[in-house]
Write a protein that holds these residues in place. Structure first.
Motif, mmCIF file in Angstrom:
data_model
loop_
_atom_site.group_PDB
_atom_site.id
_atom_site.type_symbol
_atom_site.label_atom_id
_atom_site.label_comp_id
_atom_site.label_asym_id
_atom_site.label_seq_id
_atom_site.Cartn_x
_atom_site.Cartn_y
_atom_site.Cartn_z
ATOM 1 N N SER A 155 2.717 -11.777 -6.033
ATOM 2 C CA SER A 155 3.534 -10.592 -5.837
ATOM 3 C C SER A 155 4.975 -11.071 -5.808
ATOM 4 O O SER A 155 5.232 -12.250 -5.548
ATOM 5 N N LEU A 200 0.667 -6.271 2.473
ATOM 6 C CA LEU A 200 -0.066 -7.169 1.582
ATOM 7 C C LEU A 200 -0.706 -8.306 2.371
ATOM 8 O O LEU A 200 -1.867 -8.668 2.124
ATOM 9 N N ALA A 245 -3.713 -7.012 4.184
ATOM 10 C CA ALA A 245 -4.814 -6.773 3.253
ATOM 11 C C ALA A 245 -5.428 -8.084 2.785
ATOM 12 O O ALA A 245 -6.663 -8.229 2.742
ATOM 13 N N VAL A 270 -0.310 -8.068 -7.339
ATOM 14 C CA VAL A 270 -0.482 -6.991 -6.363
ATOM 15 C C VAL A 270 0.877 -6.402 -6.013
ATOM 16 O O VAL A 270 1.791 -7.128 -5.597
ATOM 17 N N SER A 301 2.436 -3.840 -3.424
ATOM 18 C CA SER A 301 2.096 -3.167 -2.181
ATOM 19 C C SER A 301 3.176 -2.188 -1.730
ATOM 20 O O SER A 301 3.179 -1.742 -0.583
ATOM 21 N N VAL A 343 -3.328 -4.664 -9.178
ATOM 22 C CA VAL A 343 -3.670 -3.708 -8.125
ATOM 23 C C VAL A 343 -2.352 -3.207 -7.555
ATOM 24 O O VAL A 343 -1.442 -4.002 -7.297
ATOM 25 N N THR A 354 -0.193 0.065 -5.125
ATOM 26 C CA THR A 354 -0.153 1.303 -4.371
ATOM 27 C C THR A 354 0.425 2.400 -5.264
ATOM 28 O O THR A 354 1.086 2.115 -6.267
ATOM 29 N N TRP A 363 -7.510 0.993 -9.983
ATOM 30 C CA TRP A 363 -6.947 -0.058 -9.145
ATOM 31 C C TRP A 363 -5.639 0.380 -8.486
ATOM 32 O O TRP A 363 -4.887 -0.452 -8.000
ATOM 33 N N VAL A 418 -4.206 2.388 -5.332
ATOM 34 C CA VAL A 418 -4.674 2.827 -4.015
ATOM 35 C C VAL A 418 -3.549 3.543 -3.267
ATOM 36 O O VAL A 418 -2.379 3.442 -3.640
ATOM 37 N N ARG A 434 -0.677 4.305 -0.834
ATOM 38 C CA ARG A 434 0.296 3.426 -0.167
ATOM 39 C C ARG A 434 0.041 3.415 1.338
ATOM 40 O O ARG A 434 -0.312 4.438 1.937
ATOM 41 N N SER A 447 -8.111 -0.199 1.757
ATOM 42 C CA SER A 447 -8.297 0.095 0.330
ATOM 43 C C SER A 447 -7.663 -0.980 -0.540
ATOM 44 O O SER A 447 -8.208 -1.358 -1.585
ATOM 45 N N LEU A 448 -6.508 -1.477 -0.110
ATOM 46 C CA LEU A 448 -5.844 -2.532 -0.873
ATOM 47 C C LEU A 448 -6.682 -3.806 -0.862
ATOM 48 O O LEU A 448 -6.866 -4.453 -1.904
#
Length: 378
Positions: free
Chosen positions: A211, A224, A227, A282, A284, A305, A307, A323, A325, A327, A332-333
């Motif tokens: 990320s 993140l 998660a 990812v 987030s 993936v 948000t 993929w 989700v 925020r 879910s993340l």
């Protein structure tokens, strides 16, 4: 035809330039002259680009810095910009001889100090302003600033980089523009893929989840980390970026017991080279415009993936939409990260073909033609 992209206090390495240069090149290929205009020195000037020092905005002279610092500390930066806009605009227009341009595109927050001079030109809005500009404000202060931003963005021709940004401008800010429509950031996929083949200067694991971004309150790297701590941690997590919240994130990783699995390399000047070994990107964030990092990930073949912030839903469509989700939803993340690594989808630039820089450049050209028609119709 001659147009200008006004980037103001940006420079050649920051995101505003990165997401506009490909379209500028395509416009130049069509015979349209494009200048980038900065009021902070961006580095060695390229092509016909221009550096225009604006007293009260530019930081290259002590007098300008002092003037800005005094009034911004008394009034607040954006109120200072709002009240002194005619002063700033007069300097800009005198320096560039603006009558020689058929259209001006004020990118990002350059329109705030220049809002009195936008007139029938265009403001390109790159992010959701209600959260970025009003997010921490409350009570009378929030009401006052919202009114100011309504004045700044009202009665303008707005171009937004995603539908979410359009909605935010109309409902979150409550602006009443003359016109508003989407104009996506454009990308030269082949150029990016070529740059992704260059080696990264950092020493990184052979494979990792990644990320990137400045670790501010909107990127939600804290989310993140929470998660990631709930996942199987099949791969290490690498978070690129530097800022004042970085130490707090490192402390959080220690508290979660994942310090050995998380790497914080800081700012990476050659980020494009890092996608090559990433198994997953990812995002987030709570707030985005049109996330460049998601576009770059897909172009590199790295699945994502994300948000449901900003234009993520517009980038991850069809099968890739599974993929995305909510925020702020840690569980879910985490589940999405584990699930996608079990059966990663194939992704490529085909998934974002609508962002081809030549298609987006055509829209800029259409806007410039409309501006010329309005001017000639006066």
């Amino acid at each position: 035809m001659k147009i200008a992209f006004i980037l103001g206090g940006s420079n050649y390495v920051q995101s505003l330039y990165r997401v506009t240069i490909d379209c500028a090149d395509a416009l130049r290929d069509q015979g349209i002259e494009v200048d980038f205009i900065f009021w902070e020195y961006p580095g060695q000037l390229k092509a016909n680009d221009r550096y225009i020092p604006i007293f009260g905005l530019s930081k290259e002279t002590a007098a300008s810095k002092f003037f800005s610092k005094v009034f911004a500390s008394i009034l607040g930066k954006h109120i200072y910009y709002f009240l002194f806009s005619r002063f700033f605009t007069a300097q800009l227009y005198r320096a560039i001889n603006h009558d020689k341009y058929d259209a001006l595109f004020f990118h990002g927050q350059t329109c705030i100090p220049m809002h009195k001079g936008v007139n029938k030109n265009f403001v390109v809005v790159h992010s959701c302003k209600s959260e970025n500009l009003l997010g921490k404000l409350k009570g009378v202060k929030r009401w006052l600033y919202r009114k100011i931003y309504q004045k700044i963005y009202g009665s303008k021709n707005l171009l937004t980089v995603s539908k979410d940004v359009t909605s935010d401008m109309l409902t979150g800010i409550g602006a009443q523009p003359l016109t508003i429509e989407e104009i996506y950031n454009g990308f030269n996929f082949e150029r990016l893929k070529s740059e992704m083949q260059r080696p990264c200067s950092l020493t990184l694991p052979e494979a990792y989840i990644m990320s990137a971004g400045r670790p501010d309150r909107t990127k939600r790297f804290d989310l993140l980390l929470k998660a990631y701590a709930k996942t199987s941690k099949t791969y290490p997590l690498v978070i690129f970026g530097d800022g004042k919240r970085l130490n707090a994130l490192k402390a959080q990783a220690a508290d979660l017991g994942i310090s050995d699995n998380v790497i914080f390399p800081g700012f990476c000047k050659d980020l494009l080279g890092t996608y090559r070994n990433a198994v997953l990107y990812v995002s987030s964030s709570d707030v985005e415009g049109l996330p460049t990092v998601i576009v770059e990930s897909l172009i590199s073949g790295t699945p994502v993936v994300a948000t449901d912030a900003g234009g993520s839903n517009e980038l991850l469509t069809g099968e890739l939409g599974r993929w995305v989700v909510r925020r702020g939803d840690v569980d879910s993340l985490a589940k999405a990260i584990d699930d996608i690594l079990l059966d990663p989808p194939e992704v490529s630039e085909k998934d974002v073909a609508f962002l081809d820089y030549r298609r987006v450049a055509k829209k800029y050209a259409d806007c410039a033609h409309r501006s010329m028609e309005r001017t000639n119709g006066q």
